[in-house]
Write a protein that holds these residues in place. Structure first.
Motif, PDB file in Angstrom:
ATOM      1  N   ALA A  36       0.889  -1.123   0.092  1.00  0.00           N
ATOM      2  CA  ALA A  36       0.068  -0.208   0.016  1.00  0.00           C
ATOM      3  C   ALA A  36       0.909   1.459  -0.125  1.00  0.00           C
ATOM      4  N   LEU A  37       2.058   1.254   0.767  1.00  0.00           N
ATOM      5  CA  LEU A  37       2.680   2.385   0.935  1.00  0.00           C
ATOM      6  C   LEU A  37       3.619   2.461  -0.530  1.00  0.00           C
ATOM      7  N   GLN A  38       3.955   1.511  -0.887  1.00  0.00           N
ATOM      8  CA  GLN A  38       4.642   1.462  -2.320  1.00  0.00           C
ATOM      9  C   GLN A  38       3.920   2.226  -3.389  1.00  0.00           C
ATOM     10  N   LYS A  39       2.526   1.595  -3.489  1.00  0.00           N
ATOM     11  CA  LYS A  39       1.636   2.196  -4.331  1.00  0.00           C
ATOM     12  C   LYS A  39       1.662   3.931  -4.074  1.00  0.00           C
ATOM     13  N   GLN A  40       1.751   4.248  -2.922  1.00  0.00           N
ATOM     14  CA  GLN A  40       1.308   5.665  -2.514  1.00  0.00           C
ATOM     15  C   GLN A  40       2.594   6.311  -2.858  1.00  0.00           C
ATOM     16  N   LEU A  41       3.841   5.604  -2.868  1.00  0.00           N
ATOM     17  CA  LEU A  41       4.881   6.220  -3.428  1.00  0.00           C
ATOM     18  C   LEU A  41       5.119   6.623  -4.800  1.00  0.00           C
ATOM     19  N   TYR A  42       4.362   5.968  -5.522  1.00  0.00           N
ATOM     20  CA  TYR A  42       4.554   5.980  -7.015  1.00  0.00           C
ATOM     21  C   TYR A  42       3.563   6.508  -7.672  1.00  0.00           C
ATOM     22  N   THR A  43       2.388   7.025  -6.803  1.00  0.00           N
ATOM     23  CA  THR A  43       1.393   7.937  -7.146  1.00  0.00           C
ATOM     24  C   THR A  43       1.271   9.288  -6.600  1.00  0.00           C
ATOM     25  N   ARG A  44       1.809   9.268  -5.429  1.00  0.00           N
ATOM     26  CA  ARG A  44       1.700  10.642  -4.857  1.00  0.00           C
ATOM     27  C   ARG A  44       2.707  11.621  -5.409  1.00  0.00           C
ATOM     28  N   ARG A  45       2.394  12.783  -5.822  1.00  0.00           N
ATOM     29  CA  ARG A  45       3.217  13.921  -6.537  1.00  0.00           C
ATOM     30  C   ARG A  45       4.004  14.667  -5.647  1.00  0.00           C
ATOM     31  N   ASN A  46       5.151  14.942  -5.933  1.00  0.00           N
ATOM     32  CA  ASN A  46       6.001  15.867  -5.124  1.00  0.00           C
ATOM     33  C   ASN A  46       5.668  17.173  -5.789  1.00  0.00           C
ATOM     34  N   PRO A  47       5.147  18.248  -4.895  1.00  0.00           N
ATOM     35  CA  PRO A  47       4.619  19.688  -5.614  1.00  0.00           C
ATOM     36  C   PRO A  47       5.986  20.401  -6.163  1.00  0.00           C
ATOM     37  N   ARG A  48       7.131  19.911  -5.530  1.00  0.00           N
ATOM     38  CA  ARG A  48       8.384  20.995  -5.981  1.00  0.00           C
ATOM     39  C   ARG A  48       8.955  20.455  -7.264  1.00  0.00           C
ATOM     40  N   THR A  49       8.422  18.918  -7.634  1.00  0.00           N
ATOM     41  CA  THR A  49       8.995  18.686  -9.061  1.00  0.00           C
ATOM     42  C   THR A  49       8.160  18.457  -9.932  1.00  0.00           C
ATOM     43  N   GLY A  50       6.863  18.045  -9.352  1.00  0.00           N
ATOM     44  CA  GLY A  50       5.979  17.524 -10.377  1.00  0.00           C
ATOM     45  C   GLY A  50       5.778  15.962 -10.547  1.00  0.00           C
ATOM     46  N   LYS A  51       7.062  15.478  -9.973  1.00  0.00           N
ATOM     47  CA  LYS A  51       7.188  14.143 -10.209  1.00  0.00           C
ATOM     48  C   LYS A  51       6.613  13.013  -8.897  1.00  0.00           C
TER      49      LYS A  51
END
Length: 216
Positions: free
Chosen positions: A178-193
């Motif tokens: 679950a946390l890994q899924k969030q890791l690769y879907t949540r966006r870092n607002p500073r980079t957009g990635k």
């Protein structure tokens, strides 16, 4: 000098011995891993320009290592060669990974290359964040945000921490997934990635410098 051990030795014991050789207390975070390595007699070399990948399908090449014996040296010299790495998280994990190969895969090595690489990753994670101590800081209901202070203290990415906790039974599979899924879907607002590409804190530590560079 680094020790060498049979690859069947427990990774936690091998990493603990290397931490001792690097002059670290058992529960001490590593401020500058490259400096510790150099003080312990490991030559760390950064090559510029970067090596190219062996093939388009090959994974990114980050580093390699070997024990080198010179004409005038009685004992072999441990050397780590790093590719161009601009991420402090990736560089520290790569150095730890190559230390794992030098320590665990010189006397003997697993027959399967994937097992050998997994063992080197486990060694690197344990070297940076000994599970005996880092697991004590794990919240009962971890979130990505709650893992940030652990990342910052021990100098290891959240992605690597999740694998480390899972491999050592500190987190259940469903929680890690679950946390890994969030890791690769949540966006870092500073980079957009996504966080998986640029985790928060990616720019809060300098990339560790090296004493030796090779150009060409």
């Amino acid at each position: 000098m680094l020790p060498t051990v049979d690859h069947r030795e427990p990774v936690q014991a091998s990493a603990a011995e290397v931490r001792k050789r690097l002059g670290l207390a058992p529960a001490e975070p590593i401020d500058n891993l490259i400096l510790r390595c150099e003080l312990a007699g490991v030559v760390v070399v950064h090559r510029q320009p970067a090596f190219s990948n062996a093939s388009p399908s090959a994974g990114r090449f980050y580093g390699s290592s070997a024990w080198l014996r010179g004409r005038d040296r009685l004992a072999p010299l441990p050397v780590i060669l790093l590719n161009s790495i601009d991420s402090w998280e990736r560089l520290r994990l790569t150095v730890g990974h190559e230390l794992g190969h030098l320590v665990c895969h010189t006397q003997s090595r697993p027959a399967d290359d994937n097992e050998m690489e997994t063992q080197a990753f486990s060694f690197a994670s344990e070297l940076l964040a000994p599970i005996r101590y880092v697991a004590q800081e794990l919240p009962s209901r971890p979130t990505l945000n709650s893992l940030l202070p652990i990342k910052q203290k021990w100098g290891i990415s959240i992605g690597a921490l999740l694998k480390h906790f899972h491999a050592n039974y500190a987190l259940d599979t469903d929680v890690v997934e679950a946390l890994q899924k969030q890791l690769y879907t949540r966006r870092n607002p500073r980079t957009g990635k996504t966080w998986g590409a640029t985790e928060p804190g990616y720019d809060e530590r300098p990339v560790e410098s090296l004493a030796c560079w090779i150009h060409g």
